[in-house]
Design a protein around this motif. Structure first.
Motif, PDB file in Angstrom:
ATOM      1  N   ARG A 119       0.820  -1.215   0.000  1.00 23.30           N
ATOM      2  CA  ARG A 119       0.000   0.000   0.000  1.00 23.30           C
ATOM      3  C   ARG A 119       0.857   1.270   0.000  1.00 23.30           C
ATOM      4  O   ARG A 119       0.623   2.187  -0.775  1.00 23.30           O
ATOM      5  CB  ARG A 119      -0.940  -0.037   1.213  1.00 23.30           C
ATOM      6  N   ALA A 120       1.848   1.311   0.863  1.00 20.43           N
ATOM      7  CA  ALA A 120       2.696   2.501   0.957  1.00 20.43           C
ATOM      8  C   ALA A 120       3.454   2.728  -0.352  1.00 20.43           C
ATOM      9  O   ALA A 120       3.580   3.872  -0.815  1.00 20.43           O
ATOM     10  CB  ALA A 120       3.668   2.378   2.132  1.00 20.43           C
ATOM     11  N   ALA A 121       3.940   1.664  -0.967  1.00 23.92           N
ATOM     12  CA  ALA A 121       4.688   1.788  -2.223  1.00 23.92           C
ATOM     13  C   ALA A 121       3.787   2.273  -3.351  1.00 23.92           C
ATOM     14  O   ALA A 121       4.187   3.121  -4.153  1.00 23.92           O
ATOM     15  CB  ALA A 121       5.327   0.447  -2.592  1.00 23.92           C
ATOM     16  N   VAL A 122       2.569   1.744  -3.420  1.00 23.40           N
ATOM     17  CA  VAL A 122       1.626   2.162  -4.467  1.00 23.40           C
ATOM     18  C   VAL A 122       1.281   3.637  -4.297  1.00 23.40           C
ATOM     19  O   VAL A 122       1.288   4.407  -5.264  1.00 23.40           O
ATOM     20  CB  VAL A 122       0.356   1.285  -4.453  1.00 23.40           C
ATOM     21  N   ARG A 123       1.016   4.050  -3.087  1.00 27.52           N
ATOM     22  CA  ARG A 123       0.665   5.452  -2.841  1.00 27.52           C
ATOM     23  C   ARG A 123       1.837   6.385  -3.144  1.00 27.52           C
ATOM     24  O   ARG A 123       1.659   7.429  -3.767  1.00 27.52           O
ATOM     25  CB  ARG A 123       0.154   5.625  -1.414  1.00 27.52           C
ATOM     26  N   ALA A 124       3.039   6.013  -2.735  1.00 29.31           N
ATOM     27  CA  ALA A 124       4.210   6.849  -3.005  1.00 29.31           C
ATOM     28  C   ALA A 124       4.483   6.941  -4.508  1.00 29.31           C
ATOM     29  O   ALA A 124       4.775   8.025  -5.026  1.00 29.31           O
ATOM     30  CB  ALA A 124       5.434   6.294  -2.272  1.00 29.31           C
ATOM     31  N   ALA A 125       4.371   5.823  -5.207  1.00 27.54           N
ATOM     32  CA  ALA A 125       4.586   5.826  -6.659  1.00 27.54           C
ATOM     33  C   ALA A 125       3.524   6.662  -7.360  1.00 27.54           C
ATOM     34  O   ALA A 125       3.817   7.349  -8.354  1.00 27.54           O
ATOM     35  CB  ALA A 125       4.576   4.394  -7.192  1.00 27.54           C
ATOM     36  N   THR A 126       2.312   6.640  -6.840  1.00 29.91           N
ATOM     37  CA  THR A 126       1.231   7.435  -7.416  1.00 29.91           C
ATOM     38  C   THR A 126       1.528   8.924  -7.300  1.00 29.91           C
ATOM     39  O   THR A 126       1.344   9.684  -8.260  1.00 29.91           O
ATOM     40  CB  THR A 126      -0.107   7.087  -6.728  1.00 29.91           C
ATOM     41  N   VAL A 127       1.996   9.349  -6.150  1.00 32.02           N
ATOM     42  CA  VAL A 127       2.345  10.764  -5.945  1.00 32.02           C
ATOM     43  C   VAL A 127       3.445  11.175  -6.928  1.00 32.02           C
ATOM     44  O   VAL A 127       3.326  12.204  -7.610  1.00 32.02           O
ATOM     45  CB  VAL A 127       2.787  11.026  -4.492  1.00 32.02           C
ATOM     46  N   ARG A 128       4.506  10.375  -7.009  1.00 30.93           N
ATOM     47  CA  ARG A 128       5.625  10.704  -7.903  1.00 30.93           C
ATOM     48  C   ARG A 128       5.162  10.789  -9.355  1.00 30.93           C
ATOM     49  O   ARG A 128       5.510  11.736 -10.070  1.00 30.93           O
ATOM     50  CB  ARG A 128       6.740   9.666  -7.773  1.00 30.93           C
ATOM     51  N   HIS A 129       4.374   9.813  -9.792  1.00 26.70           N
ATOM     52  CA  HIS A 129       3.922   9.777 -11.182  1.00 26.70           C
ATOM     53  C   HIS A 129       2.991  10.953 -11.484  1.00 26.70           C
ATOM     54  O   HIS A 129       3.121  11.595 -12.528  1.00 26.70           O
ATOM     55  CB  HIS A 129       3.216   8.445 -11.463  1.00 26.70           C
TER      56      HIS A 129
END
Length: 139
Positions: A119-129
């Protein structure tokens, strides 16, 4: 001015923006529309659109991006709606599926990406993208 419309990131994009000194010069507001009702009430996303396509879909991401501009004093928006996990995924929309919407000077663009990780990785990647693609669109 920028407005954000966030579901799966729960305000992390707005937080990343306002972490920057001077962001009051270009950041107008953020909408955290985690529930379907919030998407409808705050952004004007038609409930029928959500019923027909699901909250995690291209039409909803587009409507969120357009609604953020329409309901703010902004000319630019970024919107995200996705499945961050660990549950909630399906065969069509597995965990890590995120729809993005950007509205820049009246033109809306969308994209879907599937991120790996928890979950944390998906959310962080979403912000960056979301922010990287926004910056590219503004260039």
């Amino acid at each position: 001015m920028l407005a954000t419309a966030e579901s799966c990131t729960g305000g992390l994009i707005a937080g990343a923006c306002t972490d920057l000194a001077g962001s009051s010069q270009w950041f107008e507001r953020g909408f955290v529309t985690y529930s379907n009702a919030a998407k409808t009430e705050l952004l004007g996303v038609p409930a029928a659109l959500i019923d027909a396509h699901g909250a995690v879909s291209e039409p909803v991401a587009r409507a969120m991006a357009e609604g953020a501009v329409r309901h703010a004093r902004a000319q630019v928006s970024v919107a995200v709606t996705g499945v961050a996990g660990p549950s909630g995924g399906s065969a069509d929309k597995p965990v890590g599926t995120v729809w993005f919407g950007w509205c820049v000077d009246g033109a809306a663009h969308t994209e879907v990406v599937r991120f790996a990780g928890d979950r944390a990785a998906v959310r962080a990647a979403t912000v960056r993208h979301a922010l990287a693609r926004l910056a590219a669109r503004l260039r």
